[in-house]
Every structure is written in C-alpha cells, then in structure tokens.
Design a protein around this motif. Structure first.
Motif, PDB file in Angstrom:
ATOM      1  N   ASP A   1      -1.456 -86.286-138.519  1.00 24.44           N
ATOM      2  CA  ASP A   1      -2.177 -87.301-137.729  1.00 24.44           C
ATOM      3  C   ASP A   1      -1.467 -87.557-136.405  1.00 24.44           C
ATOM      4  O   ASP A   1      -2.104 -87.737-135.360  1.00 24.44           O
ATOM      5  CB  ASP A   1      -2.246 -88.629-138.499  1.00 24.44           C
ATOM      6  CG  ASP A   1      -2.876 -88.492-139.861  1.00 24.44           C
ATOM      7  OD1 ASP A   1      -3.648 -87.544-140.065  1.00 24.44           O
ATOM      8  OD2 ASP A   1      -2.588 -89.336-140.727  1.00 24.44           O
TER       9      ASP A   1
ATOM     10  N   ALA B   1      -9.411 -79.812-131.055  1.00 25.01           N
ATOM     11  CA  ALA B   1     -10.428 -79.301-131.975  1.00 25.01           C
ATOM     12  C   ALA B   1      -9.834 -78.275-132.934  1.00 25.01           C
ATOM     13  O   ALA B   1     -10.165 -78.256-134.132  1.00 25.01           O
ATOM     14  CB  ALA B   1     -11.580 -78.684-131.176  1.00 25.01           C
TER      15      ALA B   1
ATOM     16  N   PHE C   1      -4.448 -85.919-128.432  1.00 18.48           N
ATOM     17  CA  PHE C   1      -5.588 -86.753-128.056  1.00 18.48           C
ATOM     18  C   PHE C   1      -5.239 -87.645-126.873  1.00 18.48           C
ATOM     19  O   PHE C   1      -6.004 -87.760-125.909  1.00 18.48           O
ATOM     20  CB  PHE C   1      -5.999 -87.596-129.267  1.00 18.48           C
ATOM     21  CG  PHE C   1      -7.265 -88.379-129.097  1.00 18.48           C
ATOM     22  CD1 PHE C   1      -8.496 -87.747-129.053  1.00 18.48           C
ATOM     23  CD2 PHE C   1      -7.227 -89.766-129.011  1.00 18.48           C
ATOM     24  CE1 PHE C   1      -9.667 -88.480-128.911  1.00 18.48           C
ATOM     25  CE2 PHE C   1      -8.387 -90.507-128.867  1.00 18.48           C
ATOM     26  CZ  PHE C   1      -9.612 -89.863-128.820  1.00 18.48           C
TER      27      PHE C   1
ATOM     28  N   ILE D   1     -15.978 -88.362-138.253  1.00 18.54           N
ATOM     29  CA  ILE D   1     -16.070 -86.918-138.493  1.00 18.54           C
ATOM     30  C   ILE D   1     -15.028 -86.465-139.506  1.00 18.54           C
ATOM     31  O   ILE D   1     -15.289 -85.582-140.329  1.00 18.54           O
ATOM     32  CB  ILE D   1     -15.888 -86.157-137.163  1.00 18.54           C
ATOM     33  CG1 ILE D   1     -16.979 -86.555-136.170  1.00 18.54           C
ATOM     34  CG2 ILE D   1     -15.897 -84.651-137.386  1.00 18.54           C
ATOM     35  CD1 ILE D   1     -16.740 -86.007-134.773  1.00 18.54           C
ATOM     36  N   PHE D   2     -13.837 -87.065-139.438  1.00 22.33           N
ATOM     37  CA  PHE D   2     -12.713 -86.627-140.264  1.00 22.33           C
ATOM     38  C   PHE D   2     -12.102 -87.858-140.955  1.00 22.33           C
ATOM     39  O   PHE D   2     -11.029 -88.326-140.578  1.00 22.33           O
ATOM     40  CB  PHE D   2     -11.664 -85.948-139.386  1.00 22.33           C
ATOM     41  CG  PHE D   2     -10.835 -84.915-140.090  1.00 22.33           C
ATOM     42  CD1 PHE D   2      -9.922 -85.281-141.069  1.00 22.33           C
ATOM     43  CD2 PHE D   2     -10.958 -83.574-139.780  1.00 22.33           C
ATOM     44  CE1 PHE D   2      -9.151 -84.344-141.712  1.00 22.33           C
ATOM     45  CE2 PHE D   2     -10.198 -82.617-140.418  1.00 22.33           C
ATOM     46  CZ  PHE D   2      -9.286 -83.002-141.394  1.00 22.33           C
TER      47      PHE D   2
ATOM     48  N   ILE E   1     -13.961 -90.021-134.068  1.00 33.68           N
ATOM     49  CA  ILE E   1     -13.297 -88.951-134.833  1.00 33.68           C
ATOM     50  C   ILE E   1     -13.109 -89.381-136.284  1.00 33.68           C
ATOM     51  O   ILE E   1     -13.182 -88.563-137.197  1.00 33.68           O
ATOM     52  CB  ILE E   1     -11.953 -88.579-134.197  1.00 33.68           C
ATOM     53  CG1 ILE E   1     -12.105 -88.357-132.687  1.00 33.68           C
ATOM     54  CG2 ILE E   1     -11.366 -87.329-134.851  1.00 33.68           C
ATOM     55  CD1 ILE E   1     -13.051 -87.247-132.330  1.00 33.68           C
ATOM     56  N   TYR E   2     -12.859 -90.689-136.504  1.00 37.34           N
ATOM     57  CA  TYR E   2     -12.746 -91.183-137.874  1.00 37.34           C
ATOM     58  C   TYR E   2     -13.997 -90.863-138.682  1.00 37.34           C
ATOM     59  O   TYR E   2     -13.918 -90.543-139.879  1.00 37.34           O
ATOM     60  CB  TYR E   2     -12.555 -92.707-137.892  1.00 37.34           C
ATOM     61  CG  TYR E   2     -11.284 -93.215-137.282  1.00 37.34           C
ATOM     62  CD1 TYR E   2     -10.184 -92.390-137.073  1.00 37.34           C
ATOM     63  CD2 TYR E   2     -11.167 -94.551-136.924  1.00 37.34           C
ATOM     64  CE1 TYR E   2      -9.020 -92.877-136.524  1.00 37.34           C
ATOM     65  CE2 TYR E   2     -10.001 -95.060-136.381  1.00 37.34           C
ATOM     66  CZ  TYR E   2      -8.931 -94.215-136.178  1.00 37.34           C
ATOM     67  OH  TYR E   2      -7.780 -94.710-135.637  1.00 37.34           O
TER      68      TYR E   2
ATOM     69  N   GLY F   1     -11.674 -92.833-130.295  1.00 37.56           N
ATOM     70  CA  GLY F   1     -10.961 -92.514-131.516  1.00 37.56           C
ATOM     71  C   GLY F   1     -11.755 -92.751-132.792  1.00 37.56           C
ATOM     72  O   GLY F   1     -11.816 -91.875-133.673  1.00 37.56           O
TER      73      GLY F   1
ATOM     74  N   LEU G   1      -7.991 -80.028-135.811  1.00 33.20           N
ATOM     75  CA  LEU G   1      -8.888 -80.555-136.838  1.00 33.20           C
ATOM     76  C   LEU G   1      -9.451 -79.442-137.714  1.00 33.20           C
ATOM     77  O   LEU G   1      -9.531 -79.576-138.948  1.00 33.20           O
ATOM     78  CB  LEU G   1     -10.026 -81.344-136.192  1.00 33.20           C
ATOM     79  CG  LEU G   1      -9.646 -82.601-135.398  1.00 33.20           C
ATOM     80  CD1 LEU G   1     -10.906 -83.350-134.975  1.00 33.20           C
ATOM     81  CD2 LEU G   1      -8.760 -83.522-136.211  1.00 33.20           C
TER      82      LEU G   1
END
Length: 438
Positions: free
Chosen positions: A341, A379, A348, A247-248, A244-245, A241, A382
């Motif tokens: 989210d 994906a 996820f 990346i986003f 991903i933080y 997880g 996002l």
C-alpha cells in the motif's frame, strides 16, 4: 467583479469547479442517507452548534482562511473564535451537555470562517471580495474534505462486501512483510512510542496546514494566491484516492489478519506470525470496516508534505521529513496498511503532484512524460498485486527490488524534472498599502 470578468476562462473554470463540487457533496449526502447516516453537509452543519469531531482541524482551517487578512485582523478573528468557544463551553457546562465523540472547542473557528463569508458577500466588492472568498473557500475545503472522506469510507464498507487482502498480503512477501515487522517494533517501544505515532497519524492535516501557511505567508501582501500549493494536492489526493478504494478494496492487516477483524479475519496472525504463502482469494468482510488501504492515502499525504517542505527553512524541512517517517511507521506499525500500500501511495502522490504542477506551469514534454509514466507505474502495481501475488511471494529477491525500483524511478523522475532538492531563494517583495477587510 463585472460580468465581463466572469466570462474569462479562469473565472468560468472556477465557477464550473464550484458547481461540480456542490453536486458531488449533494450526491454523497444522498448516498449516506440511503444507509441511514448523515452525509458531509449535515455533519458540517451540525458542528455550527454541536461539539465538533476535530477541533484542531477547524482552527487549522481558520488559520488557512486568515492568510488573506492583515495581522491586526488575524488577532481579532482569533480572539473572536476563542471567545465563542468559551461561551459554548460555559453553555454546555451549564446545561450539562456532553461532548462525547467530539472536542470541547472548534465551533468558534467555524463561526469565524462563516462570518467572513458573509462579510465578503455583503461588504466587499471586486478583487477584495474574490480574495476573501478564496480564503474562506480554502478553509472550508479542508474541513469539508474531512467530512467527505468519512462518507467515502462509509460507502466503501457498504458497497464492497468482499476484500482483496489475501492478494496484497501474499504480494507483500516480496517486501518482507513490513507491517508485521514494524508492528512488533511498535509494540516493543511501549505506550510512549505508540502515542507519538498515533498523534502524528491523526493530526496529519494539521501538519499540512503548517506547511501551507508557510507557502501562503505572502498572500496578504501580494493580494493573490500562488498558482500551486500544498492544499491543492492534498485535496485532489483525498478526492481521487477513494475511487481506487472502490476498485481495489482492502481492509488492512490488523483487520484481515488480526484480532480487530473478529470472526471475519483469516486468522489472528498480526503482528507476530506472517501469513503463509497460499493461493489468495477474495474474502467477505463486515459492513463497518472501511476498505481504505490501496493506496495508502496517509502515505500519499505525508509524501506531499515532505515534497512541499523542501523549499522551506531548515526546521520545516526537518518537520516534513519527521512527519513522513513517523507516518510510515504508524501506517505499518498499527497494522493499518501493508507495505505494498505504501509503495502505491508514494507513486500516487508524486503522480498527482506532477500533474497539478504541470497544470499550473504548463504542460511541457517532460511534465506529460512524468505524469504518464507515474500513472503507468501505479496501474502496473495494482495489476501485479491482483494477478501476480504468488509469483511475487515465491520470488521475493526478484520482485521486491523491482517494486522499490519502480517507486524510486517515479521519485527520481519528479526530482530531476522539478529540481526538487535545489534550494530556491524567496523573491523580494515590496509591500503595498492594503485596504482593511473588516
């Protein structure tokens, strides 16, 4: 264990995983030191003596470790842990040591876990040593995962100076701005409702341990762990997880649109005034607030608790459902997450769960298709949040149902593939004589 046994593929896999995990912890330790703060290894070592940050979590970790022990050994271990905590409390009281920021108990549980690690290495051999070390490792992984997560959050706040909250908040109009709605509801319930949700939110790992203990209740009898259980999914979600933080990066509505954001916030709008629909931009933010919103890992963890509680007794199924609903209410009602989210967090969770289930039972066609589909949907979510937020906000009657449908399709695919809702009878076990571990 003989040298030939260690050459077996499964043993080699576990050895490699252990080396990778150790290297990862060392890397995080150096990364935290770079910013002048202790890393996960140092934080965990300090709790051997100093007041721990999470006493209930340490005792929950000890409970996980004790699944490999007999009932007599469990009572002895629990008594020793409580006794050590009483001694620590008396010493702190005598020297007037403060426990600010920590719990007055929990050291004893950590000492017992470490003590059994020493016993496994010095007094056990063969399968008994492996079983006891697995139990110790299971307990330590839970507390180490917590420390690792804290360091990850620090890294996100230091390395991602800009956040994408405006994009997610704009896309969230497609879902009706649920964080603003639930935030007003929570405020209207008063302090009692807020305290209940806060406890559920904070003690999520303890709830996971309760479900895991039910799944692992026969380990001491069968002398082996099941191939797949909740703790595995819980840890993998916590490991993947935060990537991903990075990346986003998203801070959350209470920070980006609320008073907690200070002068960094767009405006003080949460929870009473939904943000206007304007073209979103990246926005600079402080170096303290974690960028830990996308996806919502609390939602993902609560979802896995719900999944793994389905095969338990009625009270466990009820508890799993309650914890999921309360966690969703807390994540939205406290302004920690946007609705988008939560949608991403559910997708996820089911994707990770499907992958680990297939890893244990074999990668058949349905498993490969489900994991591929779940990863694709995640994906796509996002990408849509980042590049289509204005279209989503201006056409909520189109994109809102599409988001819910995308999430539901992954849930349905998992339920159909795994027969999630069908109760399974527990197999009859024939207890065998057990050697003492202590």
């Amino acid at each position: 264990m003989t040298f030939a046994a260690w050459r077996q593929p499964r043993a080699l896999l576990w050895s490699a995983a252990g080396v990778v995990a150790l290297g990862f912890l060392i890397a995080l330790e150096f990364a935290a030191r770079r910013y002048g703060l202790p890393g996960p290894i140092t934080n965990q070592a300090q709790e051997v003596i100093f007041a721990p940050k999470s006493g209930p979590l340490l005792y929950a970790s000890m409970a996980l470790m004790m699944v490999v022990l007999t009932w007599r050994q469990r009572f002895i271990a629990a008594g020793i842990a409580i006794g050590i905590d009483v001694i620590f409390s008396l010493v702190r009281w005598a020297v007037d040591a403060k426990t600010t920021g920590g719990h007055p108990f929990g050291n004893g549980a950590l000492w017992v876990i470490l003590g059994y690690a020493v016993i496994a290495v010095t007094r056990r051999t063969g399968r008994e040593r492996v079983l006891l070390l697995k139990g110790v490792g299971l307990g330590l992984l839970l507390v180490t995962g917590r420390k690792t997560g804290d360091t990850w959050l620090l890294i996100t706040s230091k390395t991602r100076p800009a956040v994408l909250d405006q994009y997610v908040a704009t896309a969230d109009h497609a879902l009706g701005n649920p964080s603003w709605l639930v935030g007003r509801i929570v405020k209207a319930t008063g302090p009692i409702g807020a305290h209940v949700l806060d406890y559920v939110y904070i003690q999520l790992a303890v709830a996971a341990v309760v479900v895991a203990l039910y799944q692992l209740r026969n380990v001491a009898v069968e002398r082996r762990f099941p191939g797949h259980h909740l703790v595995r999914t819980f840890l993998v979600i916590g490991l993947l997880g935060p990537a991903i933080y990075m990346i986003f990066p998203v801070a959350g509505p209470i920070f980006a649109y609320g008073a907690d954001g200070g002068h960094w916030a767009v405006a003080n709008l949460w929870p009473h005034t939904p943000p206007p629909i304007n073209a979103p931009h990246q926005m600079p933010f402080d170096t303290i607030t974690p960028r830990n919103c996308m996806p919502s890992l609390h939602t993902a963890w609560a979802t896995t608790i719900f999944i793994h509680s389905r095969q338990g007794p009625r009270i466990l199924r009820f508890a799993g459902t309650f914890w999921l609903i309360a966690t969703l209410g807390a994540t939205l009602g406290f302004g920690y997450h946007y609705g988008a989210d939560l949608v991403a967090g559910v997708v996820f969770a089911f994707t990770i769960e499907a992958a680990l289930r297939s890893l244990d039972r074999g990668w058949d066609r349905s498993g490969i298709q489900l994991v591929t589909y779940g990863a694709t949907v995640f994906a796509a979510l996002l990408v849509s949040y980042r590049y289509l937020p204005m279209q989503m906000a201006k056409h909520p009657w189109v994109f809102g149902p599409l988001l819910i449908l995308a999430m539901t399709s992954v849930v349905y695919g998992y339920a159909r593939t795994t027969k999630l809702w069908e109760p399974k009878a527990a197999p009859a076990l024939q207890p065998e004589p057990q050697p003492e571990l202590v």
